[in-house]
Scaffold this motif. Structure first.
Motif, PDB file in Angstrom:
ATOM      1  N   GLY A  44       0.930  -1.282  -0.155  1.00  9.17           N
ATOM      2  CA  GLY A  44      -0.006  -0.254  -0.210  1.00  9.17           C
ATOM      3  C   GLY A  44       0.862   1.218  -0.165  1.00  9.17           C
ATOM      4  O   GLY A  44       2.049   1.038   0.002  1.00  9.17           O
ATOM      5  N   CYS A  45       0.405   1.892  -0.725  1.00  8.46           N
ATOM      6  CA  CYS A  45       0.499   4.164  -0.137  1.00  8.46           C
ATOM      7  C   CYS A  45      -0.433   5.091   0.864  1.00  8.46           C
ATOM      8  O   CYS A  45      -1.206   4.249   1.092  1.00  8.46           O
ATOM      9  CB  CYS A  45       1.126   4.105  -1.207  1.00  8.46           C
ATOM     10  SG  CYS A  45       2.165   2.966  -2.837  1.00  8.46           S
ATOM     11  N   ALA A  46       0.609   5.514   1.075  1.00  8.25           N
ATOM     12  CA  ALA A  46      -0.801   7.016   2.069  1.00  8.25           C
ATOM     13  C   ALA A  46      -0.875   7.819   0.561  1.00  8.25           C
ATOM     14  O   ALA A  46      -1.606   7.984   1.673  1.00  8.25           O
ATOM     15  CB  ALA A  46       0.496   7.835   2.739  1.00  8.25           C
ATOM     16  N   VAL A  47      -0.812   7.805  -0.243  1.00  5.22           N
ATOM     17  CA  VAL A  47      -1.599   8.022  -1.262  1.00  5.22           C
ATOM     18  C   VAL A  47      -1.336   7.569  -2.948  1.00  5.22           C
ATOM     19  O   VAL A  47      -0.653   6.259  -2.791  1.00  5.22           O
ATOM     20  CB  VAL A  47      -0.627   9.325  -1.293  1.00  5.22           C
ATOM     21  CG1 VAL A  47       0.962   9.147  -1.745  1.00  5.22           C
ATOM     22  CG2 VAL A  47      -1.295  10.641  -2.900  1.00  5.22           C
ATOM     23  N   ASN A  48      -2.573   7.281  -3.242  1.00  2.00           N
ATOM     24  CA  ASN A  48      -2.819   6.760  -4.757  1.00  2.00           C
ATOM     25  C   ASN A  48      -2.531   7.695  -5.590  1.00  2.00           C
ATOM     26  O   ASN A  48      -3.120   9.048  -6.121  1.00  2.00           O
ATOM     27  CB  ASN A  48      -4.271   5.743  -4.349  1.00  2.00           C
ATOM     28  CG  ASN A  48      -4.320   4.916  -3.561  1.00  2.00           C
ATOM     29  OD1 ASN A  48      -2.844   4.207  -3.247  1.00  2.00           O
ATOM     30  ND2 ASN A  48      -5.356   4.457  -3.328  1.00  2.00           N
ATOM     31  N   CYS A  49      -1.194   7.733  -6.296  1.00  2.00           N
ATOM     32  CA  CYS A  49      -1.308   8.598  -7.036  1.00  2.00           C
ATOM     33  C   CYS A  49      -1.586   7.905  -8.872  1.00  2.00           C
ATOM     34  O   CYS A  49      -1.397   6.998  -9.384  1.00  2.00           O
ATOM     35  CB  CYS A  49       0.644   8.418  -7.390  1.00  2.00           C
ATOM     36  SG  CYS A  49       1.188   9.635  -5.791  1.00  2.00           S
ATOM     37  N   ARG A  50      -2.583   8.996  -9.293  1.00  2.00           N
ATOM     38  CA  ARG A  50      -3.514   8.380 -10.436  1.00  2.00           C
ATOM     39  C   ARG A  50      -2.555   7.440 -11.717  1.00  2.00           C
ATOM     40  O   ARG A  50      -3.091   7.289 -11.962  1.00  2.00           O
ATOM     41  CB  ARG A  50      -4.325   9.325 -10.745  1.00  2.00           C
ATOM     42  CG  ARG A  50      -5.149   9.985 -10.145  1.00  2.00           C
ATOM     43  CD  ARG A  50      -5.719   8.833  -9.025  1.00  2.00           C
ATOM     44  NE  ARG A  50      -6.732   7.707  -9.539  1.00  2.00           N
ATOM     45  CZ  ARG A  50      -7.477   7.037  -9.222  1.00  2.00           C
ATOM     46  NH1 ARG A  50      -7.304   6.592  -7.770  1.00  2.00           N
ATOM     47  NH2 ARG A  50      -8.062   6.112  -9.553  1.00  2.00           N
ATOM     48  N   TYR A  51      -1.547   8.555 -11.478  1.00  2.00           N
ATOM     49  CA  TYR A  51      -0.597   7.707 -12.485  1.00  2.00           C
ATOM     50  C   TYR A  51       0.646   7.250 -12.671  1.00  2.00           C
ATOM     51  O   TYR A  51       1.504   6.443 -13.371  1.00  2.00           O
ATOM     52  CB  TYR A  51       0.171   9.325 -13.318  1.00  2.00           C
ATOM     53  CG  TYR A  51       0.956  10.121 -11.636  1.00  2.00           C
ATOM     54  CD1 TYR A  51       0.801  10.445 -11.168  1.00  2.00           C
ATOM     55  CD2 TYR A  51       2.138   9.177 -11.243  1.00  2.00           C
ATOM     56  CE1 TYR A  51       1.234  11.218  -9.957  1.00  2.00           C
ATOM     57  CE2 TYR A  51       3.124   9.812 -10.264  1.00  2.00           C
ATOM     58  CZ  TYR A  51       2.567  10.917  -9.547  1.00  2.00           C
ATOM     59  OH  TYR A  51       3.183  11.335  -8.376  1.00  2.00           O
ATOM     60  N   CYS A  52       0.365   6.575 -11.186  1.00  2.00           N
ATOM     61  CA  CYS A  52       1.753   5.278 -10.738  1.00  2.00           C
ATOM     62  C   CYS A  52       1.127   4.226 -11.716  1.00  2.00           C
ATOM     63  O   CYS A  52       0.425   3.101 -11.764  1.00  2.00           O
ATOM     64  CB  CYS A  52       0.741   4.903  -9.445  1.00  2.00           C
ATOM     65  SG  CYS A  52       2.074   3.645  -9.032  1.00  2.00           S
ATOM     66  N   PHE A  53       2.610   3.670 -11.941  1.00  2.00           N
ATOM     67  CA  PHE A  53       2.648   2.529 -13.293  1.00  2.00           C
ATOM     68  C   PHE A  53       2.510   1.111 -12.411  1.00  2.00           C
ATOM     69  O   PHE A  53       2.257   0.337 -12.720  1.00  2.00           O
ATOM     70  CB  PHE A  53       3.974   2.514 -13.591  1.00  2.00           C
ATOM     71  CG  PHE A  53       5.660   1.965 -12.274  1.00  2.00           C
ATOM     72  CD1 PHE A  53       5.462   2.530 -11.774  1.00  2.00           C
ATOM     73  CD2 PHE A  53       5.318   0.379 -12.411  1.00  2.00           C
ATOM     74  CE1 PHE A  53       6.645   2.751 -10.895  1.00  2.00           C
ATOM     75  CE2 PHE A  53       6.618  -0.041 -11.411  1.00  2.00           C
ATOM     76  CZ  PHE A  53       7.282   1.278 -10.799  1.00  2.00           C
TER      77      PHE A  53
HETATM   78  S1  SF4 Z   1       3.531   6.811  -7.573  1.00  2.00           S
HETATM   79 FE1  SF4 Z   1       3.295   4.887  -6.795  1.00  2.00          FE
HETATM   80  S2  SF4 Z   1       4.240   4.332  -4.693  1.00  2.00           S
HETATM   81 FE2  SF4 Z   1       4.306   6.185  -5.149  1.00  2.00          FE
HETATM   82  S3  SF4 Z   1       3.397   6.923  -4.058  1.00  2.00           S
HETATM   83 FE3  SF4 Z   1       2.184   7.557  -5.683  1.00  2.00          FE
HETATM   84  S4  SF4 Z   1       0.912   5.081  -5.483  1.00  2.00           S
HETATM   85 FE4  SF4 Z   1       2.616   4.922  -4.508  1.00  2.00          FE
END
Ligand code: SF4
Ligand SMILES: *Cc1c(COP(=O)(O)O)cnc(C)c1O
Length: 336
Positions: free
Chosen positions: A119-128
């Motif tokens: 998991g992450c503390a934020v979900n970045c919409r561009y995340c691979f």
């Molecule tokens: S870029 Fe992806 S892995 Fe990095 S914090 Fe955002 S969601 Fe998590």
């Protein structure tokens, strides 16, 4: 003018902030005085990859601005549902061949990446990693022995990168045990931590955390992730200062994102702000072509032009390396 470290005020604590993070698009927009139509909010887009934004990060989003660069990074929008050729589920080839053992990716000489948390503390919409099968690949405490056995068995590995997801989602005790065991492997010289937590929940950077990740006998390097100067307020600056007060190297990686940081002024400001807060630019990644993120993409000519503009106006040490991640390549591929 890097900020002086100050003792951390333990008000709600990072775990409480994580629990209390915003997970609902309409609630997020209500806090910002925006309507769903203004921003293209989509519940369906959040179904597979949920919306997740800590309140400390939301506080840095401008009220009433549908084009805010921080909002764009976290809001689930209809554009994500558009299928675009060339944007697949596994753009970096992580699930083909690079997995050495459960929880370990060994793609590059001398260093391995350990997936400490899914998991992450934020979900970045561009995340691979939005489609990455974490369920099968997060390193559980039980699997540590196997993963660390792999590291001890290969004397060419001198650096272990803690990654995820975000490795700092793991608690201090688990991190301390893991880092101690890594440091006990004679040929490992460095522990590197790839994390966005110091930016999105700066209170995560406590003395206990820093104790946990700095065992004797190895050097610890932090690589944080920030894409826009608006993410870097004083509270983040104080978290960076706590890292730096331990004498640790602090680097940043950013992703080049349409509508977030795709102009020369914004990028120059980001790199200036990083340095002002005690971090050096490391990488500027072009987008990994992951399904659902095509609306963040820039063509390569534009990426090169922006990078050239940075070289023209910043000192060399404030210009990040422009790179692309390619499946099967022996390192990040430099552009230009
Ligand atoms: S870029 Fe992806 S892995 Fe990095 S914090 Fe955002 S969601 Fe998590
Ligand atoms: C990016 C990455 C690394 C680190 O690469 P550096 O160029 O040393 O920053 C290591 N392993 C994997 C699997 C990676 O994707």
């Amino acid at each position: 003018m890097s900020t002086q470290p100050r003792p951390l005020i333990q008000a709600p604590g990072w775990k409480a902030q994580l629990r209390d993070a915003v997970r609902d698009g309409e609630a997020l927009l209500a806090m910002l005085g925006l309507s769903a139509d203004q921003v293209g909010l989509s519940k369906e887009a959040a179904r597979d990859f949920p919306l997740l934004a800590p309140r400390d990060f939301v506080r840095r989003i401008r009220h009433g601005d549908p084009r805010d660069p921080l909002l764009r990074q976290v809001l689930a929008v209809g554009d994500e549902l558009v299928d675009v050729a060339g944007f697949g589920a596994d753009p970096t080839g992580e699930t083909e061949g690079a997995i050495a053992r459960t929880g370990i990716l060994h793609k590059y000489a001398g260093r391995v990446l350990l997936i400490v948390a899914g998991g992450c503390a934020v979900n970045c919409r561009y995340c691979f990693r939005r489609h990455f099968p974490y369920g099968d690949n997060v390193i559980s405490r039980r699997a540590w022995g196997d993963a660390l056995g792999y590291v001890s068995g290969d004397t060419s590995i001198t650096e272990v990168i803690l990654s995820g997801g975000d490795p700092l989602i793991a608690d201090d005790r688990a991190l301390a045990e893991l880092c101690d065991r890594i440091a006990a492997i004679g040929h490992v010289r460095r522990i590197r931590i790839h994390t966005r937590l110091p930016v999105v929940i700066p209170d995560r950077v406590t003395d206990a955390l820093l104790d946990a990740v700095t065992p004797a006998g190895v050097q610890t390097v932090f690589v944080v992730h920030s894409n826009h100067a608006n993410e870097l307020d004083d509270v983040v600056g104080q978290a960076f200062a706590r890292i730096r007060a331990r004498g640790l190297v602090l680097l940043n990686q950013a992703v080049l994102l349409a509508g977030v940081n795709d102009d020369a002024d914004t990028l120059a400001e980001l790199n200036e702000a990083l340095f002002a807060h005690g971090a050096l630019p490391y990488y500027l990644h072009v987008l990994d072509r992951v399904r659902g993120a095509a609306h963040f993409d820039l063509d390569e000519a534009r990426a090169l032009e922006l990078h050239g503009a940075l070289r023209d106006r910043l000192p060399g040490y404030l210009v990040p390396k422009l790179v692309r991640e390619e499946a099967g390549a022996p390192a990040k591929t430099p552009l230009g």
